[in-house]
Design an enzyme around this catalytic site. Structure first.
Site: not given
Ligand code: NDP
Ligand code: 2IT
Length: 447
Positions: A212, A92, A116, A167-168, A113, A128, A243, A379
């Site tokens: 998240t 997952k 976590k 998603g991520d 993961q 992943k 997100n 999830s």
């Molecule tokens: P999104 O794609 O929705 O947003 C990512 C954000 O981070 C954007 O604002 C983006 O800016 C910025 N970003 C990405 N890469 C870079 C970089 N190299 N340098 C600077 N800014 C950057 O992703 P999420 O919000 O889903 O994910 C954010 C973090 O949370 C990640 O580390 C992800 O692994 C983690 N995460 C996500 C989960 C989820 O459910 N979605 C669950 C647990 C963890 P820009 O638009 O300019 O690229």
């Molecule tokens: O980093 C993470 O935990 C995620 N991007 C969410 C993974 C999931 O299966 O919901």
């Protein structure tokens, strides 16, 4: 931090066998640095080879993704799915679409993961995937064609009881919908539990979009409660504006805090009077704009292109963008300006020296594998709803998420106490999760 000789040997093997994968090495080292007291107490884990076994993915799938843009030009990207460990349940974990993606990023994320997911207490293993595809500036049709081509290759490797992507970075509800549509077409089955993060109308869970960000704030709130504090009246900096960041902002506001800064890869916005959640959500989630556009409608806000968001004074910092975004310079600036708590919404956003600076200066620190586990936990709640063909209310699902985050906090806190490092959430999270994974691996035998 030094590793004991046994753990150093294991780490050296990981580095040798996985050359050039710096982020993966970093994630493995951080877990191994917590394990000395565990292997002292449980020599049977070493005898059964649990450490090298947990550091080696069960399966790594790398594939070609060809797709055509709106002008008919053909592009070739690379797709990945790393099925890391399935001792606790089906693999997952999310899919990341970002140009920086390579095997080392997917392996670091897959490794994190495993632990976590173990902390959630739910029956899910760790995996992943993703691609070096850059979704920026791509039309809706281009995104759809890419997702369809990606799924054509991936579909043979996943399933509700096998591997369940979500998603991520760069992958949200829209992409999950296109991926699910293609899976359904290829297999002829409406197998809802094969992907999570779906829209509500196609089998998604309420509160998954928010989970998240909300979960990270719930975790931080539990940390604050221990010293009789709350978010009320506190200044908060949230990096990123995707997100996780967006819904962290909503929950901070609901708990009485004020978010004064957010960012994207082009720079950050700052507004001492507080950022408006509804405007951010509309700008980022609905219009898919850039964070700099926020200042157009908000004269009290400024956009700063060449600087560090960590220079903005705050009591609480929530890094919610990407790995290694908060380095030693950022940590020093936060400490100097009186920040007392850092909780990671992103995966591994703080560098090892930043974490050391926090802990040696009394800044409470929550690692991502604990603080951002609310997304994957919800999830798993989506998987439960799909398996029982049910659909829960927002309030019920959010209450479950809250309960899960309170439970993860308690498990990390209590484990850190038990192992003689009170208040160290890195130790607590790594040890509590490793024990759960290792015990399951022992029970399953050498397979
Ligand atoms: P999104 O794609 O929705 O947003 C990512 C954000 O981070 C954007 O604002 C983006 O800016 C910025 N970003 C990405 N890469 C870079 C970089 N190299 N340098 C600077 N800014 C950057 O992703 P999420 O919000 O889903 O994910 C954010 C973090 O949370 C990640 O580390 C992800 O692994 C983690 N995460 C996500 C989960 C989820 O459910 N979605 C669950 C647990 C963890 P820009 O638009 O300019 O690229
Ligand atoms: O980093 C993470 O935990 C995620 N991007 C969410 C993974 C999931 O299966 O919901």
């Amino acid at each position: 931090m030094e590793l004991s000789s046994t753990l150093q040997e294991e780490f050296d093997i990981v580095v040798r066998r996985n050359p050039g994968e710096a982020e993966f090495h970093q994630a493995v080292r951080e877990v191994l640095e917590s394990l000395a007291p565990v292997i002292d107490k449980h020599p049977e884990y070493v005898e059964s080879g649990i450490i090298p076994r947990v550091c080696e993915p069960n399966r790594q799938i790398i594939f070609k993704v060809n797709w055509q843009d709106d002008r008919g030009r053909v592009h070739t990207n690379r797709g990945f799915r790393v099925q890391f460990n399935s001792a606790l349940g089906p693999y997952k974990g999310g899919l990341r679409f970002h140009p920086s993606v390579y095997l080392g990023i997917i392996k670091f994320l897959g490794f994190e993961q495993i632990f976590k997911n173990a902390l959630t207490g739910m029956p899910i293993g760790g995996g992943k995937g993703g691609s070096d595809f850059d979704p920026k500036g791509r039309s809706d049709n281009e995104i759809m064609r890419f997702c369809q081509s990606f799924m054509t290759e991936l579909s043979g490797h996943i399933g509700a009881d096998v591997d369940v992507p979500a998603g991520d970075i760069g992958v949200g509800g829209r992409e999950i919908g296109y991926l699910f549509g293609q899976y359904k077409k290829l297999t002829g089955r409406y197998e809802s539990g094969v992907l999570t993060g779906k829209a509500i109308g196609i089998g998604g869970s309420r509160a998954r979009t928010e989970a998240t960000g909300y979960g990270t704030v719930y975790f931080a709130n539990e940390m604050l409660k221990l010293s009789g504090e709350s978010f009320d009246g506190k200044k908060v900096v949230v990096s990123g504006s995707g997100n996780v960041a967006t819904y962290a902002v909503e929950k901070v506001n609901q708990l009485g805090g004020t978010v004064v800064a957010m960012s994207d890869s082009a720079g950050y916005i700052v507004d001492e009077s507080g950022l408006d959640f509804e405007q951010i959500r509309e700008l980022k989630e609905v219009r898919r704009g850039r964070i700099s556009e926020y200042v157009d409608a908000n004269p009290s806000a400024r956009f700063i292109a060449d600087g560090s968001i960590w220079d903005v004074p705050c009591a609480i910092a929530l890094p919610c963008a990407t790995q290694n975004e908060l380095n030693i310079g950022g940590a020093r600036a936060l400490i100097k300006n009186g920040c007392t708590l850092v909780a990671e919404g992103a995966n591994m956003p703080s560098t090892p020296d930043a974490i050391r600076a926090f802990t040696s200066n009394g800044v409470r620190f929550a690692p991502g594998k604990a603080a951002n586990a609310g997304g994957v936990a919800t999830s798993a709640l989506e998987m439960q709803q799909n398996a029982s063909r049910d659909s829960w209310s927002f309030d019920h699902t959010e209450a479950r998420l809250h309960e899960i985050m309170v439970g993860i906090h308690a498990r990390c806190y209590e484990t850190a106490e038990e192992y003689g490092t009170p208040g160290d959430y890195v130790m607590g999270a790594n040890i509590a999760s490793f024990l759960r994974v290792a015990d399951a691996m022992m029970a399953l035998g050498v397979i």
